[in-house]
Design an enzyme around this catalytic site. Structure first.
Site, PDB file in Angstrom:
ATOM      1  N   ARG A   1      55.503  35.740  29.479  1.00  0.00           N
ATOM      2  CA  ARG A   1      55.436  34.376  29.345  1.00  0.00           C
ATOM      3  C   ARG A   1      55.242  33.198  29.110  1.00  0.00           C
ATOM      4  NH1 ARG A   1      55.467  33.299  35.610  1.00  0.00           N
ATOM      5  NH2 ARG A   1      56.713  31.880  34.818  1.00  0.00           N
TER       6      ARG A   1
ATOM      7  N   ARG B   1      45.765  37.290  38.543  1.00  0.00           N
ATOM      8  CA  ARG B   1      46.653  36.430  36.959  1.00  0.00           C
ATOM      9  C   ARG B   1      45.140  35.233  36.867  1.00  0.00           C
ATOM     10  NH1 ARG B   1      51.823  36.995  37.224  1.00  0.00           N
ATOM     11  NH2 ARG B   1      52.479  38.234  37.500  1.00  0.00           N
TER      12      ARG B   1
ATOM     13  N   HIS C   1      50.056  35.654  44.047  1.00  0.00           N
ATOM     14  CA  HIS C   1      49.321  34.902  43.545  1.00  0.00           C
ATOM     15  C   HIS C   1      49.376  34.072  44.774  1.00  0.00           C
ATOM     16  CE1 HIS C   1      51.941  33.914  39.137  1.00  0.00           C
ATOM     17  NE2 HIS C   1      50.921  33.479  39.198  1.00  0.00           N
TER      18      HIS C   1
ATOM     19  N   CYS D   1      57.517  28.533  43.684  1.00  0.00           N
ATOM     20  CA  CYS D   1      57.442  28.979  42.796  1.00  0.00           C
ATOM     21  C   CYS D   1      58.582  28.369  41.524  1.00  0.00           C
ATOM     22  CB  CYS D   1      58.001  30.482  42.390  1.00  0.00           C
ATOM     23  SG  CYS D   1      56.578  32.167  43.067  1.00  0.00           S
TER      24      CYS D   1
HETATM   25  N1  ARG Z   1      57.950  36.932  37.771  1.00  0.00           N
HETATM   26  C1  ARG Z   1      57.412  35.934  37.833  1.00  0.00           C
HETATM   27  C2  ARG Z   1      55.871  36.601  37.624  1.00  0.00           C
HETATM   28  O1  ARG Z   1      55.617  37.853  38.367  1.00  0.00           O
HETATM   29  C3  ARG Z   1      56.885  35.160  38.733  1.00  0.00           C
HETATM   30  C4  ARG Z   1      56.314  34.233  39.283  1.00  0.00           C
HETATM   31  C5  ARG Z   1      56.551  33.594  40.375  1.00  0.00           C
HETATM   32  N2  ARG Z   1      55.665  31.920  41.039  1.00  0.00           N
HETATM   33  C6  ARG Z   1      54.951  32.047  41.224  1.00  0.00           C
HETATM   34  N3  ARG Z   1      53.715  30.716  41.615  1.00  0.00           N
HETATM   35  N4  ARG Z   1      55.006  32.999  42.164  1.00  0.00           N
HETATM   36  O2  ARG Z   1      55.213  35.891  36.501  1.00  0.00           O
END
Ligand code: ARG
Length: 261
Positions: A82, A131, A160, A254
């Protein structure tokens, strides 16, 4: 927001992502369009970033930055897959003439930062554990000049902050206690004695991954009990269906980066 026209589940960086489960991208686009129309219908202005091929998670625009009072603290993604999304968000905020602070520490924007403007003079709540690095919390405080309260997430399904907690108006929040360490739960109780408390079922239905303008609360349609609680607390729940995007581990919040000019 950013359209899911290149959305896919090609890698698994959270427990919700199953690379063997089929994804209906057209349906994802339809559901996302409904979300965008819902926000516009409620009187909000929506900017749309150009989706980029090869960035299947770019639809989750909340992760690209965190803005408070016109200042923007940029994101630095944990996962390589990402990383390139951050530049698109950076360019957008520059084009809007915002003050942009580039991060040195790993953080995923509004995925792990929430802002409660009238709580204790303006409080930033920040998640860590999966994260965002705790060092980014201190960096955000210096960048944005607001106190940052660190909250530890302990359950990988709630990787998150924005899947476990949301601001529902200028001074209050809704959250699922089980996503947080016992000490962080205590901190939340102290700061927000009148918070709306959600249960595990609503949290797993992505009910907390919501956006609120203080009156209307846009949330995943599966979180029916939470919708009832919010209604009882005086808010207007606005359910939207986002089943396809749940396969990537996200829902309403999200998909939305909030602009706080
Ligand atoms: N697939 C993405 C990830 O794992 C999903 C992100 C979801 N975003 C959020 N703001 N929680 O990074």
């Amino acid at each position: 927001m950013c359209s899911p026209e290149h959305f896919a589940v090609e890698y698994a960086i959270n427990p919700w992502m199953d690379v063997t489960a089929p994804v209906d991208r057209d349906l994802a686009v339809k559901q996302w369009d409904r979300l965008r129309e819902t926000l516009i219908g409620l009187g909000h202005e929506v900017h749309v970033l150009t989706a980029e091929p090869g960035l299947p998670d770019m639809v989750y625009a909340a992760n690209g930055a965190f803005m408070v009072d016109g200042s923007v603290y940029g994101a630095r993604f944990k996962h390589e897959q990402r990383a390139a999304e951050a530049a698109a968000h950076h360019a957008f905020y520059e084009s809007q003439g915002c003050r942009f602070i580039a991060p040195s520490e790993t953080n995923e924007g509004e995925g792990d930062f929430a802002y409660v403007p009238e709580a204790h003079g303006g409080l930033i709540l920040a998640g860590h554990g999966f994260r965002t690095e705790i060092a980014a919390h201190a960096e955000a405080q210096e960048a944005l000049g607001r106190p940052v309260v660190s909250l530890r997430l302990i359950d990988p399904r709630f990787y998150h902050l924005d899947v476990a907690l949301a601001a529902i108006d200028d001074s209050n929040v809704v959250y699922f206690p089980g996503a947080f360490s016992a000490a962080s739960q205590r901190v939340l109780t102290q700061l927000f004695p009148d918070a709306v408390v959600a249960d595990g079922e609503d949290a797993l239905a992505f009910g907390l991954n919501l956006v609120s303008d203080g009156a209307n609360v846009v949330l995943n349609s599966e979180a029916t009990r939470l919708a009832g609680k919010l209604k009882a607390a005086g808010y207007t729940p606005v359910p939207v269906e986002l089943a396809e995007l749940k396969k990537g581990g996200g829902s309403v919040k999200c998909c939305i980066a909030e602009l706080r000019h």
